[in-house]
Design a protein around this motif. Structure first.
Motif, PDB file in Angstrom:
ATOM      1  N   GLY A   1       8.471   1.354  -7.156  1.00 56.57           N
ATOM      2  CA  GLY A   1       9.141   0.056  -7.595  1.00 56.57           C
ATOM      3  C   GLY A   1       8.951  -0.449  -8.941  1.00 56.57           C
ATOM      4  N   ALA A   2       8.570   0.489  -9.960  1.00 55.61           N
ATOM      5  CA  ALA A   2       7.921   0.172 -11.196  1.00 55.61           C
ATOM      6  C   ALA A   2       9.074  -0.151 -12.137  1.00 55.61           C
ATOM      7  CB  ALA A   2       6.680   0.755 -11.631  1.00 55.61           C
ATOM      8  N   GLY A   3      10.137  -0.286 -11.889  1.00 56.86           N
ATOM      9  CA  GLY A   3      11.261  -0.285 -12.648  1.00 56.86           C
ATOM     10  C   GLY A   3      11.526  -1.656 -13.131  1.00 56.86           C
ATOM     11  N   SER A   4      10.981  -2.544 -12.175  1.00 56.70           N
ATOM     12  CA  SER A   4      11.472  -4.115 -12.609  1.00 56.70           C
ATOM     13  C   SER A   4      10.669  -4.988 -11.653  1.00 56.70           C
ATOM     14  CB  SER A   4      13.141  -4.325 -12.114  1.00 56.70           C
ATOM     15  OG  SER A   4      12.863  -4.064 -10.885  1.00 56.70           O
ATOM     16  N   GLY A   5      10.629  -6.227 -11.987  1.00 56.38           N
ATOM     17  CA  GLY A   5      10.019  -7.210 -10.721  1.00 56.38           C
ATOM     18  C   GLY A   5       8.402  -6.981 -10.945  1.00 56.38           C
ATOM     19  N   LEU A   6       7.721  -7.031  -9.667  1.00 58.49           N
ATOM     20  CA  LEU A   6       6.577  -6.958  -9.869  1.00 58.49           C
ATOM     21  C   LEU A   6       5.724  -5.776  -9.818  1.00 58.49           C
ATOM     22  CD1 LEU A   6       3.841  -8.577  -9.073  1.00 58.49           C
ATOM     23  CD2 LEU A   6       4.142  -8.066  -6.402  1.00 58.49           C
ATOM     24  N   GLY A   7       6.640  -4.593  -9.476  1.00 59.99           N
ATOM     25  CA  GLY A   7       6.103  -3.518  -9.914  1.00 59.99           C
ATOM     26  C   GLY A   7       6.112  -3.198 -11.254  1.00 59.99           C
ATOM     27  N   ALA A   8       7.132  -3.637 -12.116  1.00 59.89           N
ATOM     28  CA  ALA A   8       6.784  -3.575 -13.757  1.00 59.89           C
ATOM     29  C   ALA A   8       5.868  -4.446 -14.300  1.00 59.89           C
ATOM     30  CB  ALA A   8       8.140  -3.863 -14.279  1.00 59.89           C
ATOM     31  N   ALA A   9       5.690  -5.584 -13.616  1.00 56.26           N
ATOM     32  CA  ALA A   9       4.512  -6.520 -14.033  1.00 56.26           C
ATOM     33  C   ALA A   9       3.286  -5.839 -13.938  1.00 56.26           C
ATOM     34  CB  ALA A   9       4.686  -7.863 -13.475  1.00 56.26           C
ATOM     35  N   LEU A  10       3.245  -5.100 -12.720  1.00 58.18           N
ATOM     36  CA  LEU A  10       1.588  -4.460 -12.280  1.00 58.18           C
ATOM     37  C   LEU A  10       1.618  -3.580 -13.281  1.00 58.18           C
ATOM     38  CD1 LEU A  10       2.000  -4.568  -8.512  1.00 58.18           C
ATOM     39  CD2 LEU A  10       0.150  -5.702  -9.655  1.00 58.18           C
ATOM     40  N   ALA A  11       2.489  -2.629 -13.547  1.00 54.35           N
ATOM     41  CA  ALA A  11       2.222  -1.564 -14.533  1.00 54.35           C
ATOM     42  C   ALA A  11       1.706  -2.108 -15.835  1.00 54.35           C
ATOM     43  CB  ALA A  11       3.674  -0.822 -14.812  1.00 54.35           C
ATOM     44  N   ASP A  12       2.325  -3.081 -16.407  1.00 54.94           N
ATOM     45  CA  ASP A  12       1.902  -3.637 -17.569  1.00 54.94           C
ATOM     46  C   ASP A  12       0.621  -4.049 -17.591  1.00 54.94           C
ATOM     47  OD1 ASP A  12       4.285  -3.267 -18.920  1.00 54.94           O
ATOM     48  OD2 ASP A  12       5.292  -5.301 -18.339  1.00 54.94           O
ATOM     49  N   ALA A  13       0.075  -4.744 -16.436  1.00 54.52           N
ATOM     50  CA  ALA A  13      -1.134  -5.440 -16.256  1.00 54.52           C
ATOM     51  C   ALA A  13      -2.318  -4.182 -16.246  1.00 54.52           C
ATOM     52  CB  ALA A  13      -1.145  -6.143 -15.009  1.00 54.52           C
ATOM     53  N   PHE A  14      -2.019  -3.072 -15.517  1.00 54.47           N
ATOM     54  CA  PHE A  14      -2.808  -1.906 -15.496  1.00 54.47           C
ATOM     55  C   PHE A  14      -3.065  -1.313 -16.908  1.00 54.47           C
ATOM     56  CE2 PHE A  14      -2.357  -2.059 -10.624  1.00 54.47           C
ATOM     57  CZ  PHE A  14      -3.765  -1.993 -10.357  1.00 54.47           C
ATOM     58  N   GLU A  15      -1.753  -1.114 -17.454  1.00 56.96           N
ATOM     59  CA  GLU A  15      -1.990  -0.586 -18.712  1.00 56.96           C
ATOM     60  C   GLU A  15      -2.670  -1.285 -19.752  1.00 56.96           C
ATOM     61  OE1 GLU A  15       2.317   0.161 -19.624  1.00 56.96           O
ATOM     62  OE2 GLU A  15       2.345   2.183 -18.521  1.00 56.96           O
ATOM     63  N   THR A  16      -2.509  -2.702 -19.721  1.00 59.58           N
ATOM     64  CA  THR A  16      -3.094  -3.509 -20.754  1.00 59.58           C
ATOM     65  C   THR A  16      -4.600  -3.459 -20.493  1.00 59.58           C
ATOM     66  OG1 THR A  16      -1.284  -5.206 -20.769  1.00 59.58           O
ATOM     67  CG2 THR A  16      -3.523  -6.063 -21.366  1.00 59.58           C
ATOM     68  N   ARG A  17      -4.946  -3.089 -19.315  1.00 57.45           N
ATOM     69  CA  ARG A  17      -6.461  -3.102 -19.046  1.00 57.45           C
ATOM     70  C   ARG A  17      -6.901  -1.752 -19.371  1.00 57.45           C
ATOM     71  NH1 ARG A  17      -9.302  -3.243 -13.204  1.00 57.45           N
ATOM     72  NH2 ARG A  17      -8.532  -0.692 -13.241  1.00 57.45           N
ATOM     73  N   GLY A  18      -6.058  -0.799 -19.870  1.00 57.61           N
ATOM     74  CA  GLY A  18      -6.594   0.404 -20.336  1.00 57.61           C
ATOM     75  C   GLY A  18      -6.425   1.478 -19.069  1.00 57.61           C
ATOM     76  N   ASP A  19      -5.731   1.357 -18.197  1.00 56.20           N
ATOM     77  CA  ASP A  19      -5.322   2.286 -17.222  1.00 56.20           C
ATOM     78  C   ASP A  19      -4.584   3.257 -17.392  1.00 56.20           C
ATOM     79  OD1 ASP A  19      -7.994   1.428 -15.558  1.00 56.20           O
ATOM     80  OD2 ASP A  19      -6.538  -0.121 -14.799  1.00 56.20           O
ATOM     81  N   LEU A  20      -4.521   4.538 -17.014  1.00 52.98           N
ATOM     82  CA  LEU A  20      -3.468   5.389 -16.869  1.00 52.98           C
ATOM     83  C   LEU A  20      -2.565   5.021 -15.726  1.00 52.98           C
ATOM     84  CD1 LEU A  20      -5.427   8.598 -17.573  1.00 52.98           C
ATOM     85  CD2 LEU A  20      -4.320   7.605 -19.149  1.00 52.98           C
ATOM     86  N   VAL A  21      -1.216   4.968 -15.764  1.00 49.50           N
ATOM     87  CA  VAL A  21      -0.297   4.438 -15.025  1.00 49.50           C
ATOM     88  C   VAL A  21       1.038   5.357 -15.011  1.00 49.50           C
ATOM     89  CG1 VAL A  21       1.412   2.510 -14.289  1.00 49.50           C
ATOM     90  CG2 VAL A  21      -0.954   2.026 -15.385  1.00 49.50           C
TER      91      VAL A  21
END
Length: 259
Positions: free
Chosen positions: A12-32
């Motif tokens: 569910g990473a296309g919008s909402g909390l899923g997209a925000a979580l993807a951004d947060a993990f990516e900002t930390r340097g993780d592979l998403v």
């Protein structure tokens, strides 16, 4: 979680909390690996995949992808789901079936696919997104309350069952926050839908704020993540003063029934 980059799959990473979580993990340097039923929603991500959580074939394809591309997975975030509900004499059985098929059995399908991989690795973390409704049960939301309570129970079960394999499980229980989750709600209880839309639209909380709290809690290893003050206060009220909690809930029920 270690300081090295994590391999993270989010549904569910296309919008909402899923997209925000993807951004947060990516900002930390993780592979998403950002997944969504609508591939257009995640097409801009570096790593993305179409994934309908009710499809066993899609889940199998997601596992094949992470094994081929990454050699494994560190974090599975079961975020995808739908909103819904309705008073007991208004919402039909088919509405109940639909919300359970997506919000519970979709998650179970993902666990069935990835738990064997985590056990084989002897490592991993599962993050299941539930809701405050998993702990606090307002009137008019029987199906949503029940399915989110099931997610809470499933998550605790997974944590106990998988601990000896080095696999942890967290459950996330936010209160209302601003998101597009209500866009596709089409239940029979239109009065309840109006109330829910108002609460979502009027919330001071953003998906990004919830995602930041979730990431911090996952880093700490928290098993139950209650990411906002409103959710924490509601749970504390129920635990500490059941009579007052019941009175609040019944006043809310009366307002709904008067609409």
């Amino acid at each position: 979680m270690s300081g090295t980059p994590q391999r993270v799959l989010i549904t569910g990473a296309g919008s909402g909390l899923g997209a925000a979580l993807a951004d947060a993990f990516e900002t930390r340097g993780d592979l998403v690996l950002a997944t969504d039923r609508d591939p257009a929603g995640v097409a801009s991500r570096a790593q993305h995949l179409a994934l309908d959580i009710t499809s066993g074939g899609d889940w199998a394809a997601a596992r094949a992808w992470v094994e081929q591309e990454w050699g494994g997975l560190d974090v599975l975030v079961n975020n995808a789901g739908i909103a819904g509900g309705g008073r007991l004499d208004v919402a039909g059985v088919e509405e109940w079936r639909r919300i359970f098929e997506i919000n519970l059995f979709g998650m179970v399908s993902g666990l069935s696919e990835f738990v064997p991989l985590f056990k084989q690795q002897r490592s991993g973390r599962i993050v299941n997104v539930a809701s405050l409704a998993g702990f606090v049960h307002p009137a008019g939301m029987g199906a949503y309350n029940a399915v989110k309570a099931a997610v809470v129970a499933l998550s605790e079960t997974a944590g106990h069952e998988l601990a000896e394999y080095g696999v942890a499980c967290s459950v996330v229980a936010p209160s209302y926050f601003r998101t597009n989750l209500m866009d596709d709600v089409a239940g029979a209880d239109t009065a309840l839908t109006e109330v829910m839309r108002s609460l979502v639209a009027g919330s001071p909380l953003s998906a990004e704020a919830i995602a930041r709290e979730v990431l911090s809690a996952v880093e700490r290893g928290d098993e139950v993540i209650v990411p906002d003050d409103a959710a924490r206060s509601a749970i504390a009220l129920k635990a500490g003063d059941r009579d007052r909690y019941d009175a609040v809930m019944r006043r809310q029920a009366a307002k709904l029934n008067a609409r």
